[in-house]
Design a protein around this motif. Structure first.
Motif, short mmCIF file in Angstrom:
data_model
loop_
_atom_site.label_atom_id
_atom_site.label_comp_id
_atom_site.label_asym_id
_atom_site.label_seq_id
_atom_site.Cartn_x
_atom_site.Cartn_y
_atom_site.Cartn_z
N ILE A 1 -43.93 40.95 -18.59
CA ILE A 1 -42.75 40.87 -17.72
C ILE A 1 -41.62 40.17 -18.46
O ILE A 1 -41.82 39.23 -19.22
N THR A 2 -40.42 40.66 -18.24
CA THR A 2 -39.24 40.11 -18.91
C THR A 2 -38.32 39.37 -17.95
O THR A 2 -37.41 38.68 -18.38
N ARG A 3 -38.57 39.52 -16.65
CA ARG A 3 -37.69 38.87 -15.68
C ARG A 3 -38.52 38.48 -14.45
O ARG A 3 -39.30 39.27 -13.94
N LEU A 4 -38.31 37.25 -13.97
CA LEU A 4 -39.03 36.76 -12.80
C LEU A 4 -38.04 36.10 -11.86
O LEU A 4 -37.36 35.14 -12.22
N ASN A 5 -37.96 36.62 -10.63
CA ASN A 5 -37.02 36.12 -9.64
C ASN A 5 -37.79 35.38 -8.55
O ASN A 5 -38.61 35.98 -7.84
N LEU A 6 -37.53 34.08 -8.40
CA LEU A 6 -38.20 33.26 -7.39
C LEU A 6 -37.20 32.64 -6.42
O LEU A 6 -37.46 31.60 -5.83
N ASP A 7 -36.05 33.28 -6.24
CA ASP A 7 -35.02 32.75 -5.35
C ASP A 7 -35.52 32.62 -3.91
O ASP A 7 -36.38 33.39 -3.46
N ASN A 8 -34.93 31.65 -3.20
CA ASN A 8 -35.13 31.49 -1.75
C ASN A 8 -36.60 31.39 -1.37
O ASN A 8 -37.08 32.09 -0.46
N ASN A 9 -37.33 30.55 -2.05
CA ASN A 9 -38.70 30.23 -1.69
C ASN A 9 -38.79 28.74 -1.35
O ASN A 9 -37.75 28.09 -1.12
N ARG A 10 -39.96 28.19 -1.33
CA ARG A 10 -40.16 26.77 -1.04
C ARG A 10 -40.91 26.10 -2.17
O ARG A 10 -41.79 25.27 -1.96
N LEU A 11 -40.56 26.46 -3.37
CA LEU A 11 -41.27 25.96 -4.54
C LEU A 11 -41.15 24.45 -4.65
O LEU A 11 -40.07 23.88 -4.51
N ARG A 12 -42.28 23.82 -4.91
CA ARG A 12 -42.32 22.38 -5.11
C ARG A 12 -42.38 22.04 -6.60
O ARG A 12 -42.06 20.93 -7.00
N ASP A 13 -42.87 22.95 -7.39
CA ASP A 13 -42.90 22.78 -8.84
C ASP A 13 -43.02 24.16 -9.45
O ASP A 13 -43.15 25.16 -8.75
N LEU A 14 -42.97 24.21 -10.74
CA LEU A 14 -43.05 25.50 -11.42
C LEU A 14 -44.36 25.67 -12.16
O LEU A 14 -44.48 26.52 -13.03
N TRP A 15 -45.31 24.85 -11.81
CA TRP A 15 -46.62 25.01 -12.44
C TRP A 15 -47.41 26.07 -11.69
O TRP A 15 -47.63 25.93 -10.49
N PRO A 16 -47.83 27.08 -12.38
CA PRO A 16 -48.73 28.03 -11.71
C PRO A 16 -49.98 27.30 -11.24
O PRO A 16 -50.44 26.36 -11.89
N VAL A 17 -50.46 27.69 -10.14
CA VAL A 17 -51.62 27.02 -9.56
C VAL A 17 -52.78 27.03 -10.54
O VAL A 17 -53.39 26.02 -10.83
N ALA A 18 -53.11 28.19 -11.08
CA ALA A 18 -54.19 28.33 -12.06
C ALA A 18 -54.28 29.80 -12.43
O ALA A 18 -53.99 30.67 -11.60
N PRO A 19 -54.65 30.12 -13.62
CA PRO A 19 -54.78 29.23 -14.78
C PRO A 19 -53.45 29.13 -15.51
O PRO A 19 -52.46 29.71 -15.07
N LEU A 20 -53.42 28.44 -16.64
CA LEU A 20 -52.20 28.34 -17.43
C LEU A 20 -51.92 29.66 -18.11
O LEU A 20 -52.83 30.44 -18.37
N PRO A 21 -50.65 29.94 -18.42
CA PRO A 21 -50.32 31.24 -19.02
C PRO A 21 -50.90 31.39 -20.41
O PRO A 21 -51.08 30.40 -21.13
N PRO A 22 -51.24 32.61 -20.79
CA PRO A 22 -51.76 32.84 -22.14
C PRO A 22 -50.68 32.67 -23.19
O PRO A 22 -49.49 32.60 -22.88
#
Length: 507
Positions: free
Chosen positions: A449-470
């Motif tokens: 993926i080259t673009r990720l849009n997370l606008d208008n959510n309730r994000l508390r942090d930017l850490w993926p829950v699990a697992p860490l990215p490759p």
């Protein structure tokens, strides 16, 4: 008053119904009352006038009572025969056992309107005449230890007051299906016959199960075969097939609550089947020849011992409803993609670890249940099931979609999965306005993926829950409310666990 009628089966012509029984002379009435009071005489060949030592009637042209086979024996047999007929007028019970009779005596029909108990056991009978239907008051009929090969259907049609019927130790291979009408039977003994249509296990289940079996086979002429809860095994199913009058007309088969481990190939003759139900059995696998049911629309195999689904299931595109819940299935085959007419699919209470993406080809699917499995995520392809209205997957350790998405119901789940699918195919992940609290972990597996849009959510942090990215080979951009976040890349020789971090210069 009785004539023997020539033909393939013995029959008798009797006096017209309602003509009554001939009246006994006055002296015989007194004798009858005396015998009834005394309970009859003891000892064969005795009469109230003494012991008869010799009886001759040579020179008579047409002696038919007693029958010739009785007259050929010693005198006590003839006397017992005549005395039994005499006593039956007031006892309503006729005992003609062990007299070497070759056929039912015509005198029996003289008692048709009063006889309740008839014992013809231990003789040489091969059948009963059709006119046995006149014994409509009969409650007990014993025919055991004869040579009977068949019985007329009139027994089941007219002798509906029977409560005790014993045909053991004969030479019968088939029973008239009309015997299923004998609802009042409390004792129905059919053992020790070379049955071709009744399995020993059915015989051993008792009278009620046997009557239900005969009634079910009889009703199959209307297109419905219902053998539910009859303790039938795979072996017993072969007898069911033999008993069915016309297998090509059956469209609905119910074999629930039995002990079937496999469906014998002999049932492939049920080519017109539209609905097949085998719930609560011990079925280990579905037969590979099942696609011969080219009209099959409903297949129910709940609560069995299935561990897999054969690939040939895809060769039944007519399926509309498929229930495979409460089994031990771990995966579904790719051939599910051919079930384009499927509307209901139940896979709950199995051991599914993942759901085959082929599920996305089921465009007409309206209901999907996946409760109580071992799923951790749903495939994005499920979003292609545009007709889906009911989706349930409770009791699974689901990580994707996130809980906040699941709370929005099936529409919210499908919308989320549709965006994942679009990101997977178009490399542009639009996860805005979904009420997310965390970055979904599944995007960490989508390295293209080259673009990720997370606008208008309730994000508390930017850490993926699990697992860490490759480890990534190139920079990635993440849009979060106008700000940019990026992967921090490490040299190959210093690879270690990666995380998200804010660049020193966001511009």
């Amino acid at each position: 008053s009785h004539l023997e009628k020539e033909g393939p089966e013995l029959d008798y012509v009797t006096r017209p119904p309602g003509s009554g029984i001939p009246q006994m002379p006055p002296d015989q009435k007194r004798v009858s009352a005396w015998r009834k009071h005394c309970g009859g005489l003891e000892g064969d060949g005795e009469s109230e006038y003494g012991v008869l030592e010799e009886l001759t009637f040579s020179g008579n042209l047409a002696i038919w009572s007693p029958p010739p086979e009785v007259l050929e024996q010693e005198l006590p047999y003839s006397m017992r025969y005549l005395r039994s007929l005499f006593d039956a007028r007031h006892t309503h019970s006729l005992d003609l056992h062990d007299m070497k009779l070759l056929r039912m005596p015509p005198e029996v029909l003289e008692l048709a309107w009063s006889l309740l108990h008839l014992y013809l056991n231990n003789n040489e009978l091969t059948t009963l005449p059709i006119c046995v239907e006149e014994l409509s008051c009969l409650q007990t009929l014993h025919l055991h230890h004869n040579r009977i090969t068949r019985l007329p259907p009139t027994v089941g049609l007219c002798l509906t007051e029977l409560t005790d019927l014993d045909i053991t130790y004969n030479e019968m291979t088939r029973l008239p299906l009309e015997f299923g009408n004998l609802k009042k039977l409390k004792k129905f003994e059919v053992g020790n016959n070379p049955w071709d249509m009744i399995a020993d296990e059915t015989v051993g289940q008792g009278t009620k199960s046997l009557i239900r079996f005969l009634q079910a086979v009889k009703d199959s002429v209307h297109g419905i075969l219902d053998v539910q809860d009859m303790a039938i095994s795979s072996y017993g199913l072969t007898f069911v097939k033999r008993a069915i009058p016309d297998a090509s007309k059956i469209y609905d088969v119910n074999m629930d609550d039995n002990v079937i481990k496999m469906i014998p190939k002999s049932l492939h003759v049920l080519t017109a089947v539209v609905s097949l139900s085998i719930n609560r059995n011990k079925l280990r696998e579905l037969p590979e020849w099942l696609p011969v049911y080219d009209n099959l629309q409903v297949l129910q195999c709940s609560t069995n011992h299935l561990t897999s689904v054969m690939d040939e299931i895809g060769d039944i595109p007519t399926l509309v409803r498929l229930t495979l819940d409460s089994n031990f299935i771990k995966q579904i085959p790719n051939t599910f993609s051919s079930l384009t007419n499927l509307e209901t699919l139940r896979l709950d209470s199995n051991q599914l670890e993942c759901l085959n993406p082929a599920i996305g080809f089921l465009e007409k699917l309206r209901k999907l249940t996946l409760d109580m499995n071992e799923l951790t995520c749903l495939p994005p392809e499920i979003a292609l099931c545009t007709s889906l209205r009911e989706l349930s997957f409770e009791g699974n350790a689901i990580k994707s979609p996130p809980r906040e998405v699941i709370l929005n119901g099936p529409p919210g789940v499908l919308r989320y999965q549709a965006r994942l699918l679009a990101g997977k195919t178009q490399l542009d992940m639009q996860l805005n306005e979904l009420g997310l609290y965390h970055v979904p972990f599944e995007i960490t597996y989508m390295s293209n993926i080259t673009r990720l849009n997370l606008d208008n959510n309730r994000l508390r942090d930017l850490w993926p829950v699990a697992p860490l990215p490759p480890f990534c080979e190139r920079d990635k951009a993440v849009i979060v409310g106008g700000g940019y976040w990026a992967y921090r890349l490490y040299p190959e020789e210093e690879r270690r666990a990666m995380g998200w971090e804010q660049p020193e210069d966001p511009d």
